[in-house]
Design a protein around this motif. Structure first.
Motif, mmCIF file in Angstrom:
data_model
loop_
_atom_site.group_PDB
_atom_site.id
_atom_site.type_symbol
_atom_site.label_atom_id
_atom_site.label_comp_id
_atom_site.label_asym_id
_atom_site.label_seq_id
_atom_site.Cartn_x
_atom_site.Cartn_y
_atom_site.Cartn_z
ATOM 1 N N LEU A 104 3.155 -18.018 13.607
ATOM 2 C CA LEU A 104 4.076 -16.890 14.003
ATOM 3 C C LEU A 104 3.292 -15.719 14.482
ATOM 4 C CD1 LEU A 104 7.072 -17.690 11.607
ATOM 5 C CD2 LEU A 104 7.105 -17.870 14.422
ATOM 6 N N PRO A 105 3.693 -14.984 15.505
ATOM 7 C CA PRO A 105 2.834 -13.767 15.758
ATOM 8 C C PRO A 105 2.989 -12.593 14.955
ATOM 9 C CG PRO A 105 4.621 -13.867 17.266
ATOM 10 C CD PRO A 105 4.626 -14.997 16.341
ATOM 11 N N ALA A 106 1.960 -12.670 13.829
ATOM 12 C CA ALA A 106 1.895 -11.258 12.832
ATOM 13 C C ALA A 106 0.669 -10.873 12.971
ATOM 14 C CB ALA A 106 2.328 -11.912 11.672
ATOM 15 N N ILE A 107 0.468 -9.404 12.739
ATOM 16 C CA ILE A 107 -0.803 -8.761 12.674
ATOM 17 C C ILE A 107 -0.914 -7.699 11.731
ATOM 18 C CG2 ILE A 107 -2.402 -7.268 14.111
ATOM 19 C CD1 ILE A 107 -1.088 -8.336 16.737
ATOM 20 N N ALA A 108 -2.107 -7.880 10.858
ATOM 21 C CA ALA A 108 -2.011 -6.598 9.738
ATOM 22 C C ALA A 108 -3.041 -5.534 10.543
ATOM 23 C CB ALA A 108 -2.682 -7.366 8.715
#
Length: 198
Positions: free
Chosen positions: A80-84
């Protein structure tokens, strides 16, 4: 020394158990979790993404939760597209040098965020200036903001669409509450988007 260790061991675990028990029975937290899952799943199903921001231990949470979504939580499934926003040292130091540390997350939100994306903002005090600036940038871009903070809520309480306020004023307890809630959020997002039917 052994007596001191035993006493502190028991005292710290007792506080953690009391906090997590209280949270597990808090109907308002249940409602907030359902709302945050709906907001996140709606964004992801619409081709949007989740951005995470926080300082110190909250930065570690941001990276941890993004990793759970990109990789896996309970079971294998597509990422799933998740960015820190806490991980790119070149961006963080460039923005910090050119604009000031208060803007290290806001500038990334301006560059990467789109309407309909979700910003997950984490601050135990609710007053971290760079996290508040990121929230303001996200709102300007018509993003959804899910906040994690302590019982006072700080400035974040009024700025977030959904705000988890862990019922404690102690930073370690707030962080423990955040970790429990963040794990649950990741697990529920995974289960909702990729139901296993078993």
């Amino acid at each position: 020394m052994a007596n001191n260790v035993k006493a502190m061991f028991e005292a710290e675990f007792d506080k953690s158990i009391k906090l997590l028990t209280a949270m597990s029975r808090d109907a308002h937290l249940h409602e907030l979790m359902a709302k945050a899952v709906y907001q996140s799943v709606t964004a992801l199903r619409s081709g949007r993404k989740l951005l995470f921001a926080g300082n110190g231990g909250s930065a570690a949470d941001a990276q941890h939760w993004a990793g759970e979504l990109v990789s896996r939580f309970y079971y294998d499934r597509p990422g799933l597209p998740a960015i820190a926003l806490t991980t790119d040292t070149s961006i963080i130091t460039a923005v910090g040098n050119d604009y000031g540390y208060d803007y290290v997350f806001a500038r990334q939100v301006e560059a990467l965020g789109q309407a309909g994306d979700v910003l997950v903002a984490i601050s135990t005090s609710g007053n971290s200036r760079n996290v508040v600036s990121a929230i303001e940038a996200a709102r300007a871009k018509e993003m959804i903001v899910i906040g994690f903070t302590g019982q006072s809520g700080g400035k974040m309480a009024e700025l977030c669409d959904t705000c988890f306020r862990v019922p404690s004023a102690e930073t370690p307890r707030i962080q423990e509450g955040h970790e429990a809630l963040g794990h649950l959020l990741c697990a529920l997002i995974e289960a909702e988007i990729f139901p296993r039917g078993d």
